[in-house]
Write an enzyme that holds these catalytic residues in place. Structure first.
Site, PDB file in Angstrom:
ATOM      1  N   ASP A  98       0.084   8.602  -5.168  1.00  0.00           N
ATOM      2  CA  ASP A  98      -0.418   7.239  -4.970  1.00  0.00           C
ATOM      3  C   ASP A  98       0.590   6.539  -4.064  1.00  0.00           C
ATOM      4  O   ASP A  98       1.678   7.055  -3.799  1.00  0.00           O
ATOM      5  CB  ASP A  98      -0.510   6.517  -6.335  1.00  0.00           C
ATOM      6  CG  ASP A  98      -0.956   5.063  -6.199  1.00  0.00           C
ATOM      7  OD1 ASP A  98      -1.984   4.818  -5.551  1.00  0.00           O
ATOM      8  OD2 ASP A  98      -0.256   4.169  -6.714  1.00  0.00           O
ATOM      9  N   SER A  99       0.236   5.319  -3.630  1.00  0.00           N
ATOM     10  CA  SER A  99       1.179   4.525  -2.841  1.00  0.00           C
ATOM     11  C   SER A  99       2.382   4.074  -3.678  1.00  0.00           C
ATOM     12  O   SER A  99       3.406   3.687  -3.121  1.00  0.00           O
ATOM     13  CB  SER A  99       0.472   3.286  -2.301  1.00  0.00           C
ATOM     14  OG  SER A  99       0.015   2.500  -3.393  1.00  0.00           O
TER      15      SER A  99
ATOM     16  N   TYR B 191      -0.625   0.336   0.441  1.00  0.00           N
ATOM     17  CA  TYR B 191      -1.446   1.038   1.432  1.00  0.00           C
ATOM     18  C   TYR B 191      -2.638   0.176   1.871  1.00  0.00           C
ATOM     19  O   TYR B 191      -3.141   0.327   2.974  1.00  0.00           O
ATOM     20  CB  TYR B 191      -2.024   2.324   0.828  1.00  0.00           C
ATOM     21  CG  TYR B 191      -1.138   3.559   0.826  1.00  0.00           C
ATOM     22  CD1 TYR B 191       0.178   3.532   1.297  1.00  0.00           C
ATOM     23  CD2 TYR B 191      -1.637   4.777   0.356  1.00  0.00           C
ATOM     24  CE1 TYR B 191       0.965   4.687   1.285  1.00  0.00           C
ATOM     25  CE2 TYR B 191      -0.863   5.930   0.350  1.00  0.00           C
ATOM     26  CZ  TYR B 191       0.433   5.888   0.804  1.00  0.00           C
ATOM     27  OH  TYR B 191       1.187   7.022   0.795  1.00  0.00           O
ATOM     28  N   GLY B 192      -3.095  -0.673   0.957  1.00  0.00           N
ATOM     29  CA  GLY B 192      -4.375  -1.366   1.144  1.00  0.00           C
ATOM     30  C   GLY B 192      -4.561  -2.089   2.471  1.00  0.00           C
ATOM     31  O   GLY B 192      -5.629  -2.006   3.065  1.00  0.00           O
TER      32      GLY B 192
ATOM     33  N   CYS C 265      -5.384   7.530  -5.910  1.00  0.00           N
ATOM     34  CA  CYS C 265      -5.317   6.291  -5.136  1.00  0.00           C
ATOM     35  C   CYS C 265      -6.658   6.143  -4.434  1.00  0.00           C
ATOM     36  O   CYS C 265      -7.061   7.029  -3.676  1.00  0.00           O
ATOM     37  CB  CYS C 265      -4.179   6.422  -4.117  1.00  0.00           C
ATOM     38  SG  CYS C 265      -4.052   5.053  -2.961  1.00  0.00           S
ATOM     39  N   ASN C 266      -7.352   5.039  -4.700  1.00  0.00           N
ATOM     40  CA  ASN C 266      -8.649   4.834  -4.044  1.00  0.00           C
ATOM     41  C   ASN C 266      -8.487   4.691  -2.537  1.00  0.00           C
ATOM     42  O   ASN C 266      -9.324   5.156  -1.766  1.00  0.00           O
ATOM     43  CB  ASN C 266      -9.319   3.572  -4.593  1.00  0.00           C
ATOM     44  CG  ASN C 266      -9.786   3.753  -6.011  1.00  0.00           C
ATOM     45  OD1 ASN C 266      -8.981   3.707  -6.939  1.00  0.00           O
ATOM     46  ND2 ASN C 266     -11.064   3.972  -6.197  1.00  0.00           N
ATOM     47  N   THR C 267      -7.397   4.016  -2.127  1.00  0.00           N
ATOM     48  CA  THR C 267      -7.196   3.773  -0.701  1.00  0.00           C
ATOM     49  C   THR C 267      -6.974   5.091   0.034  1.00  0.00           C
ATOM     50  O   THR C 267      -7.575   5.342   1.083  1.00  0.00           O
ATOM     51  CB  THR C 267      -5.984   2.835  -0.500  1.00  0.00           C
ATOM     52  OG1 THR C 267      -6.180   1.675  -1.305  1.00  0.00           O
ATOM     53  CG2 THR C 267      -5.822   2.448   0.945  1.00  0.00           C
TER      54      THR C 267
ATOM     55  N   GLU D 234       3.630  -3.438  -9.102  1.00  0.00           N
ATOM     56  CA  GLU D 234       4.805  -2.638  -8.716  1.00  0.00           C
ATOM     57  C   GLU D 234       6.086  -3.195  -9.350  1.00  0.00           C
ATOM     58  O   GLU D 234       7.029  -2.463  -9.614  1.00  0.00           O
ATOM     59  CB  GLU D 234       4.969  -2.621  -7.187  1.00  0.00           C
ATOM     60  CG  GLU D 234       3.982  -1.718  -6.473  1.00  0.00           C
ATOM     61  CD  GLU D 234       4.240  -0.223  -6.698  1.00  0.00           C
ATOM     62  OE1 GLU D 234       5.411   0.203  -6.629  1.00  0.00           O
ATOM     63  OE2 GLU D 234       3.264   0.511  -6.958  1.00  0.00           O
TER      64      GLU D 234
ATOM     65  N   CYS E 294      -9.014   0.293  -7.787  1.00  0.00           N
ATOM     66  CA  CYS E 294      -7.633   0.529  -7.345  1.00  0.00           C
ATOM     67  C   CYS E 294      -6.892   1.007  -8.578  1.00  0.00           C
ATOM     68  O   CYS E 294      -7.002   0.399  -9.649  1.00  0.00           O
ATOM     69  CB  CYS E 294      -7.016  -0.763  -6.812  1.00  0.00           C
ATOM     70  SG  CYS E 294      -5.231  -0.657  -6.549  1.00  0.00           S
TER      71      CYS E 294
ATOM     72  N   HIS F 138      -3.926   0.842  -9.473  1.00  0.00           N
ATOM     73  CA  HIS F 138      -2.935  -0.062 -10.058  1.00  0.00           C
ATOM     74  C   HIS F 138      -3.547  -0.954 -11.156  1.00  0.00           C
ATOM     75  O   HIS F 138      -2.856  -1.408 -12.063  1.00  0.00           O
ATOM     76  CB  HIS F 138      -2.343  -0.981  -8.985  1.00  0.00           C
ATOM     77  CG  HIS F 138      -1.272  -0.351  -8.137  1.00  0.00           C
ATOM     78  ND1 HIS F 138      -1.528   0.572  -7.164  1.00  0.00           N
ATOM     79  CD2 HIS F 138       0.081  -0.533  -8.137  1.00  0.00           C
ATOM     80  CE1 HIS F 138      -0.390   0.931  -6.582  1.00  0.00           C
ATOM     81  NE2 HIS F 138       0.603   0.273  -7.162  1.00  0.00           N
TER      82      HIS F 138
END
Ligand code: DGL
Length: 272
Positions: A11-12, A43-44, A74-76, A153, A185, A187
């Site tokens: 993931d980011s 990343y978004g 990670c969806n992005t 984060e 997302c 997160h």
């Protein structure tokens, strides 16, 4: 591709830990290598091509560390890179994320659902295709929750600023009578308690992590993979930023402590 295997998850940042948590519950004996690209989070707002390049190099790194199955948690990154990764690494099984618009559209009574995801996820063809295929006749409202990934984060799951970001996203949706919120997302599952407080008990929140973990388990078995007889470390965590923040958040977000190793990006390549 038969034999002892570990799973690579990325993931980011810390978002993919919501998916890793579900994978640990599903496959407790399988060692996992997790990489959070915190040097590049979020990343978004980035161009899809840039996220695709990060994802390819991260995949290469995880494969070099023995991963035999990759979960793009990670969806992005899934929006930006999943097809590209499957073409580039044709022998590797991948599990990706897509916003759970299908179950939302099936379950909604009011006919109005909200999706929370990043700008890049909303731009990708994957999102357009799930909405087109599954949300006919349903109104789908979207919000990118600017700043929310940064709050998570920091581990600020209950902070006033986190709450105001979520209120700004959810209040206009609630006024339009959403009865379902899709977390697009990885997160965002960490702020489900806050979302539920704001949205009330009549709004269903869909976290795709358990379904993704089940799919990971099915693919692991169907590819003839099995965990090593003796794994030294069951979860190995890498970050591309300073290790401290990730290390401090592991007990809260993953539910287990762990060592965190630092990686560096040097001219588009990851080095330890
Ligand atoms: N966790 C990510 C996702 O699922 C990325 C968030 C970000 O880095 O912007 O989309």
């Amino acid at each position: 591709m038969i034999g002892q295997a570990s799973i690579g998850v990325f993931d980011s940042g810390v978002g993919g830990l919501s998916v890793l948590r579900a994978i640990r519950a599903q496959l407790p004996d399988v060692p996992v290598t997790y990489l959070g690209d915190q040097g590049h989070v979020p990343y978004g707002p980035r161009p899809l091509e840039e996220v695709r390049d990060f994802s390819e190099e991260i995949t290469r790194f995880l494969l070099s560390r023995g991963a035999k199955l990759i979960v793009v948690a990670c969806n992005t990154a899934s929006a930006a890179a999943l097809e590209h990764l499957r073409r580039t690494f044709p022998d590797v099984p991948f599990v990706g994320m897509e916003p759970a618009v299908k179950p939302a559209a099936e379950q909604t009574k009011s006919g109005v659902v909200g999706v929370l995801a990043t700008p890049a996820t909303f731009q990708g063809v994957l999102y357009a295709s799930v909405v087109e295929r599954f949300a006919q006749g349903v109104t789908v409202l979207q919000d990118t929750c600017p700043g929310l990934v940064g709050q998570i984060e920091k581990g600020a799951l209950e902070a006033p600023e986190t709450e105001s970001i979520l209120r700004a996203a959810l209040m206009p949706m609630l006024e339009k009578h959403i009865d379902t919120v899709v977390l697009g997302c990885t997160h965002y599952p960490f702020v489900i308690p806050l979302i539920e407080r704001i949205a009330g008990e009549n709004v269903r929140v869909i976290d795709p992590a358990p379904a993704v973990a089940r799919q990971t388990g099915r693919l692991f078995v169907s590819r003839g993979l099995r965990p090593p007889a003796r794994a030294n470390e069951s979860v190995t965590v890498y970050t591309t930023a300073a290790a401290d923040s990730m290390k401090n958040l592991l007990p809260l977000l993953l539910g287990e402590p762990g060592a965190v190793r630092e990686l560096r990006w040097v001219q588009g390549r990851l080095t330890e």
